[in-house]
Design a protein around this motif. Structure first.
Motif, PDB file in Angstrom:
ATOM      1  N   LEU A  66     -36.504 -23.996-106.460  1.00 25.27           N
ATOM      2  CA  LEU A  66     -37.546 -23.395-107.303  1.00 25.27           C
ATOM      3  C   LEU A  66     -37.548 -23.923-108.734  1.00 25.27           C
ATOM      4  O   LEU A  66     -38.304 -23.415-109.564  1.00 25.27           O
ATOM      5  N   HIS A  67     -36.774 -24.956-109.007  1.00 22.37           N
ATOM      6  CA  HIS A  67     -36.650 -25.341-110.419  1.00 22.37           C
ATOM      7  C   HIS A  67     -37.919 -25.973-110.979  1.00 22.37           C
ATOM      8  O   HIS A  67     -38.095 -26.033-112.203  1.00 22.37           O
ATOM      9  N   THR A  68     -38.836 -26.412-110.123  1.00 23.99           N
ATOM     10  CA  THR A  68     -40.125 -26.924-110.587  1.00 23.99           C
ATOM     11  C   THR A  68     -41.250 -25.923-110.333  1.00 23.99           C
ATOM     12  O   THR A  68     -42.421 -26.318-110.244  1.00 23.99           O
ATOM     13  N   SER A  69     -40.915 -24.642-110.232  1.00 24.51           N
ATOM     14  CA  SER A  69     -41.909 -23.612-109.900  1.00 24.51           C
ATOM     15  C   SER A  69     -42.061 -22.597-111.023  1.00 24.51           C
ATOM     16  O   SER A  69     -41.630 -21.442-110.898  1.00 24.51           O
ATOM     17  N   PRO A  70     -42.668 -22.999-112.162  1.00 28.76           N
ATOM     18  CA  PRO A  70     -42.910 -22.029-113.229  1.00 28.76           C
ATOM     19  C   PRO A  70     -43.829 -20.924-112.734  1.00 28.76           C
ATOM     20  O   PRO A  70     -44.695 -21.147-111.879  1.00 28.76           O
ATOM     21  N   GLY A  71     -43.624 -19.730-113.259  1.00 29.19           N
ATOM     22  CA  GLY A  71     -44.399 -18.586-112.798  1.00 29.19           C
ATOM     23  C   GLY A  71     -43.739 -17.848-111.657  1.00 29.19           C
ATOM     24  O   GLY A  71     -44.159 -16.742-111.303  1.00 29.19           O
ATOM     25  N   ILE A  72     -42.714 -18.452-111.065  1.00 26.99           N
ATOM     26  CA  ILE A  72     -41.919 -17.804-110.022  1.00 26.99           C
ATOM     27  C   ILE A  72     -40.456 -17.756-110.425  1.00 26.99           C
ATOM     28  O   ILE A  72     -39.834 -16.698-110.437  1.00 26.99           O
ATOM     29  N   ALA A  73     -39.914 -18.910-110.788  1.00 29.33           N
ATOM     30  CA  ALA A  73     -38.470 -19.015-111.054  1.00 29.33           C
ATOM     31  C   ALA A  73     -37.995 -18.041-112.118  1.00 29.33           C
ATOM     32  O   ALA A  73     -36.908 -17.468-112.002  1.00 29.33           O
TER      33      ALA A  73
END
Length: 216
Positions: free
Chosen positions: A115-122
């Motif tokens: 998830l490290h490239t998932s802004p808005g979730i991580a």
């Protein structure tokens, strides 16, 4: 042991366990100097933020996850059909299993990398997940740059210089998934394919809805 094991930089101590040292050596062996310095800066930014915000997090698990977070881009770890983040997460899980970590720690490390490239979730997940996302975003696009004290920034860059990251990062990412551009759908990596791959057209979700096999 890695030469950086146990070193303190900007108030953050590099974990010095055998597990952490081996993770560092794998990054050294299979990654580039750019990925090595990026990963160490990312950990330091992440851990420093966690300390300053008094978060409870597993520094060693965060460190190992950070060492693996971009290894899915490398020839040794990349697959033919998975997102590079998943390749790195799978590699880290396999690595940590060898050290006997419990299932919940294996899952946490997997999520932290995947998830490290998932802004808005991580940022809404466990501290380790949120912190790796924070550290990587700070290093790559400067998110949160103004909140980083100049003396901490200088200490980190003195040990792990950027060496042209702005000029070289896009090509480094692209090299890791140019053979599987379909895996970038729905992620920021599709932007890299659009930038680097002649004739590449991002899949369009609206068009996918219209072209679905449903008859109505």
């Amino acid at each position: 042991m890695s030469s950086i094991s146990g070193k303190t930089i900007a108030g953050v101590r590099i974990p010095d366990s055998a597990m952490s040292a081996q993770a560092t050596e794998l990054l050294r062996e299979h990654g580039s100097d750019l990925l090595y310095n990026h990963s160490l800066r990312t950990f330091l930014f992440a851990a420093l933020n966690g300390q300053q915000n008094k978060l409870r997090f597993d520094a060693e698990l965060l460190y190992v996850s950070t060492m693996f977070h971009d290894l899915g881009l490398t020839a040794h770890y990349r697959s033919d059909d998975k997102r590079f983040e998943v390749d790195g997460a799978n590699a880290a899980r396999d690595f940590l299993q060898g050290y006997g970590l419990p299932p919940q720690s294996l899952q946490l490390a997997w999520d932290t990398i995947a998830l490290h490239t998932s802004p808005g979730i991580a940022e809404y997940k466990e501290p380790e997940v949120a912190l790796l996302n924070y550290g990587a975003a700070l290093d790559v696009v400067g998110k949160g740059y103004d909140q980083l004290a100049a003396h901490d920034r200088e200490a980190i860059l003195r040990n792990f210089p950027r060496n042209g990251l702005k000029k070289n990062m896009v090509a480094t990412f692209y090299e890791g998934f140019k053979h599987k551009p379909q895996t970038t759908y729905g992620s920021m990596n599709a932007d890299i394919c659009a930038c680097m791959l002649p004739g590449y057209v991002r899949p369009d979700f609206c068009e996918a809805i219209v072209q679905s096999p449903w008859s109505e």
